[in-house]
Every structure is written in structure tokens, then in C-alpha cells.
Design a protein around this motif. Structure first.
Motif, short mmCIF file in Angstrom:
data_model
loop_
_atom_site.label_atom_id
_atom_site.label_comp_id
_atom_site.label_asym_id
_atom_site.label_seq_id
_atom_site.Cartn_x
_atom_site.Cartn_y
_atom_site.Cartn_z
N ALA A 155 0.83 -1.20 0.00
CA ALA A 155 0.00 0.00 0.00
C ALA A 155 0.87 1.26 0.00
O ALA A 155 0.66 2.18 -0.80
CB ALA A 155 -0.94 0.00 1.21
N PHE A 156 1.85 1.32 0.89
CA PHE A 156 2.74 2.48 0.96
C PHE A 156 3.52 2.64 -0.34
O PHE A 156 3.64 3.75 -0.88
CB PHE A 156 3.70 2.31 2.14
CG PHE A 156 4.65 3.46 2.32
CD1 PHE A 156 4.24 4.63 2.94
CD2 PHE A 156 5.96 3.36 1.89
CE1 PHE A 156 5.12 5.69 3.12
CE2 PHE A 156 6.85 4.41 2.06
CZ PHE A 156 6.43 5.58 2.68
N THR A 157 4.03 1.53 -0.87
CA THR A 157 4.82 1.59 -2.10
C THR A 157 3.96 2.08 -3.27
O THR A 157 4.39 2.94 -4.05
CB THR A 157 5.40 0.20 -2.42
OG1 THR A 157 6.31 -0.16 -1.38
CG2 THR A 157 6.13 0.20 -3.74
N ALA A 158 2.76 1.56 -3.39
CA ALA A 158 1.87 1.99 -4.47
C ALA A 158 1.53 3.47 -4.33
O ALA A 158 1.50 4.21 -5.33
CB ALA A 158 0.60 1.15 -4.48
N ALA A 159 1.28 3.92 -3.11
CA ALA A 159 0.94 5.32 -2.89
C ALA A 159 2.09 6.24 -3.27
O ALA A 159 1.90 7.29 -3.89
CB ALA A 159 0.53 5.54 -1.44
N LYS A 160 3.32 5.86 -2.90
CA LYS A 160 4.47 6.69 -3.22
C LYS A 160 4.81 6.65 -4.72
O LYS A 160 5.33 7.63 -5.27
CB LYS A 160 5.67 6.28 -2.38
CG LYS A 160 5.52 6.62 -0.90
CD LYS A 160 5.34 8.13 -0.66
CE LYS A 160 5.32 8.48 0.81
NZ LYS A 160 5.19 9.94 1.06
N HIS A 161 4.52 5.54 -5.39
CA HIS A 161 4.62 5.53 -6.85
C HIS A 161 3.65 6.54 -7.46
O HIS A 161 3.97 7.24 -8.42
CB HIS A 161 4.32 4.13 -7.40
CG HIS A 161 5.53 3.27 -7.54
ND1 HIS A 161 6.13 2.66 -6.46
CD2 HIS A 161 6.26 2.92 -8.64
CE1 HIS A 161 7.18 1.96 -6.89
NE2 HIS A 161 7.28 2.10 -8.20
N ALA A 162 2.45 6.62 -6.89
CA ALA A 162 1.47 7.59 -7.38
C ALA A 162 1.98 9.02 -7.19
O ALA A 162 1.83 9.87 -8.06
CB ALA A 162 0.14 7.40 -6.66
N VAL A 163 2.62 9.27 -6.05
CA VAL A 163 3.18 10.60 -5.81
C VAL A 163 4.25 10.93 -6.84
O VAL A 163 4.31 12.05 -7.37
CB VAL A 163 3.74 10.70 -4.38
CG1 VAL A 163 4.54 11.99 -4.19
CG2 VAL A 163 2.61 10.63 -3.36
N ALA A 164 5.11 9.97 -7.15
CA ALA A 164 6.16 10.21 -8.15
C ALA A 164 5.55 10.55 -9.51
O ALA A 164 6.04 11.45 -10.21
CB ALA A 164 7.06 8.98 -8.27
N GLY A 165 4.48 9.86 -9.89
CA GLY A 165 3.81 10.19 -11.14
C GLY A 165 3.18 11.57 -11.11
O GLY A 165 3.24 12.32 -12.10
N MET A 166 2.58 11.92 -9.98
CA MET A 166 1.98 13.25 -9.86
C MET A 166 3.04 14.34 -9.93
O MET A 166 2.83 15.41 -10.51
CB MET A 166 1.17 13.36 -8.58
CG MET A 166 -0.21 12.73 -8.69
SD MET A 166 -1.25 13.03 -7.23
CE MET A 166 -0.66 11.74 -6.14
N THR A 167 4.20 14.10 -9.31
CA THR A 167 5.27 15.08 -9.37
C THR A 167 5.64 15.39 -10.81
O THR A 167 5.78 16.57 -11.19
CB THR A 167 6.51 14.57 -8.61
OG1 THR A 167 6.18 14.37 -7.24
CG2 THR A 167 7.66 15.57 -8.71
N ARG A 168 5.77 14.38 -11.63
CA ARG A 168 6.14 14.60 -13.03
C ARG A 168 5.02 15.31 -13.79
O ARG A 168 5.27 16.22 -14.59
CB ARG A 168 6.48 13.26 -13.69
CG ARG A 168 7.69 12.57 -13.07
CD ARG A 168 8.06 11.29 -13.80
NE ARG A 168 9.17 10.63 -13.15
CZ ARG A 168 9.06 9.60 -12.32
NH1 ARG A 168 7.86 9.12 -12.02
NH2 ARG A 168 10.12 9.05 -11.77
N SER A 169 3.79 14.90 -13.56
CA SER A 169 2.67 15.55 -14.25
C SER A 169 2.52 17.00 -13.82
O SER A 169 2.29 17.89 -14.65
CB SER A 169 1.37 14.79 -13.98
OG SER A 169 1.35 13.57 -14.67
N LEU A 170 2.64 17.25 -12.53
CA LEU A 170 2.53 18.62 -12.03
C LEU A 170 3.65 19.50 -12.58
O LEU A 170 3.44 20.66 -12.93
CB LEU A 170 2.57 18.63 -10.51
CG LEU A 170 1.37 18.02 -9.78
CD1 LEU A 170 1.70 17.79 -8.31
CD2 LEU A 170 0.14 18.91 -9.91
#
Length: 249
Positions: A155-170
Motif C-alpha cells: 500500500a505504501f509503495t503503491a501510494a508513493k509511486h502515485a506521488v512520483a507520477g503526480m510530481t512529473r505531471s505537475l
């Protein structure tokens, strides 16, 4: 120097509290965000007296869209603009084998990290693109797990992967509005209230890993926040040199 305003989520303890205090020391006005009002007020008491007028506690659940809108509406109404958002808040759970992860824990971790980062970033984008002068900076708290996960941390790993994707999109979507977005991935920080626990390794063993003082994280966040908008630290990993990360597993 013109007044600078920052929002720090998860500012009632740990890394969020330490980074909020660091930004206050640099002259920022900091809106301290968290669910527990008492913890936020404790952060204020740790601020030198001369800096306390710039430490503003605001109790909010960042997984609630209405609460997030209220938060950023308050920032605009009181301070007129937003210069930096530090997305730091996160709920975690004990290391748990994938087959035993409950759906409630999955949603709690994903909502606090991924959904909370999205909701706050969306609200910050709306403010930053409309203010004069336009622009601002978003700093996301990532994790080494977004690149090399630990065992039993889906769960934590998947959530932080999502953050990494959002960082690039933002970062990409923010270009046309002078909105910069970067990410700090943080390795083991020395616990303040308990001994460092032995952590499960990929080979099944447990090891007490090296740690670092939180001040090194604070120094990096302060440096990122202080950059001109034309300069960005897209991604940085701050970790103890001997922490088992490179070649993990």
C-alpha cells in the motif's frame, strides 16, 4: 523581502513539523496543516516567540475535498497568495504480507498519501495560476520505496509511486503557469521517541539500518523552497550513505 507564504501538511509531528520550523526560521509565513489541532498548536509553541505570528495552525483532513477547498480559500483570503506547498502528510500501516492487507488499510494509506497529495496540489494549482504574479512551487514528499520497495509494503509503495507520477505531471503541467514541482525522497530519519526498529530485509532477515538527523531533510526542503521559480530540483534522494537502498534486495 516580500512576504512568502507556505502550506505544510502533516505539520503536527515528525518531518512536517521540522520542515515547518525550518521555513519559519527562513522568514516564511507557514500554514501548519494537520488533523490534530493540539499537535499543530504544539508545533507553534516550539517556534521562537518572534516567529510565532507567522506560524498559523489550520486543522483539516486533506482527504476531504471540501476541507481542502476551505484550507486554500483561507490562505488566499488571509494572505493573498500561496508560494509553496509541501505535500508531506501520510498515514502508514505495519509491514503486512500482501495477502493479508485489509481494504480499509489500503484505502487509508492511499487516501492520505495519493489522494491527499492530489487534492492539495489541485487546489494549489488553482491559486497559483490565478494570483499576480502567477506561479509557485509544490514539493512532494516521496520515498525510496517508489523506486525500490521494501517487503510487505504494497500500500505504501503503491501510494508513493502515485506521488512520483503526480510530481512529473505537475511539473509538466505547471510550466505554462510558472508552477514548479519537485520531489524529495527521504531515507531513514532517526526516530525522536523510540529506538530504531529492526526492519525486514528482502532476504527475510531483519536489520537495524543506519539513520540520519532530520535536519538534513529540513535543509534540503529549505533549499528547494528558496529557489527562484525558473529553477527546479526535480527529484532528490536524501538518505544515510550506508542505508541499504542501492542494490536493495
Amino acid at each position: 523581502m516580500a512576504a512568502r507564504t507556505a502550506v505544510v501538511t502533516g505539520a503536527g509531528s515528525g518531518i512536517g513539523r521540522a520542515c515547518a520550523l525550518g521555513l519559519l526560521a527562513d522568514g516564511w509565513t507557514v500554514i501548519l496543516v494537520g488533523r490534530r489541532k493540539e499537535a499543530l498548536e504544539e508545533t507553534v509553541t516550539l517556534t521562537p516567540a518572534a516567529e510565532r505570528p507567522r506560524a498559523v495552525p489550520f486543522s483539516a483532513d486533506i482527504t476531504d475535498p471540501a476541507a481542502v477547498e476551505d484550507l486554500f480559500g483561507y490562505v488566499v483570503d488571509r494572505f493573498g497568495r500561496l508560494d509553496v506547498l509541501f505535500n508531506n502528510a501520510a498515514d502508514t500501516m505495519p509491514y503486512t504480507p500482501t495477502e493479508d492487507v485489509g481494504i480499509e488499510d489500503w484505502h487509508r494509506v492511499m487516501d492520505s498519501i495519493a489522494t491527499g497529495t492530489f487534492l492539495c496540489s489541485r487546489a494549489a494549482f488553482r491559486v497559483m495560476r490565478q494570483q499576480t504574479p502567477c506561479g509557485g512551487r509544490i514539493i512532494n514528499n516521496g520515498a525510496p520505496s517508489a523506486q525500490a520497495p521494501r517487503p510487505d509494503s504494497i500500500a505504501f509503495t503503491a501510494a508513493k509511486h502515485a506521488v512520483a507520477g503526480m510530481t512529473r505531471s505537475l511539473s509538466l503541467d505547471g510550466r505554462r503557469h510558472d508552477i514548479s514541482c519537485g520531489q524529495i525522497d527521504i531515507g531513514n530519519v532517526t526516530p525522536q521517541d523510540r529506538p530504531q526498529p529492526a526492519v525486514l530485509q528482502a532476504d527475510g532477515s531483519r536489520r537495524v539500518e543506519p539513520t540520519m538527523d532530520v535536519r538534513h531533510v529540513v535543509d534540503m526542503v529549505r533549499a528547494m523552497a528558496g529557489l527562484p521559480l525558473g529553477v527546479n530540483i526535480q527529484s532528490v534522494l536524501v538518505m544515510p550513505s550506508a542505508m541499504p537502498y542501492v542494490g536493495r534486495g
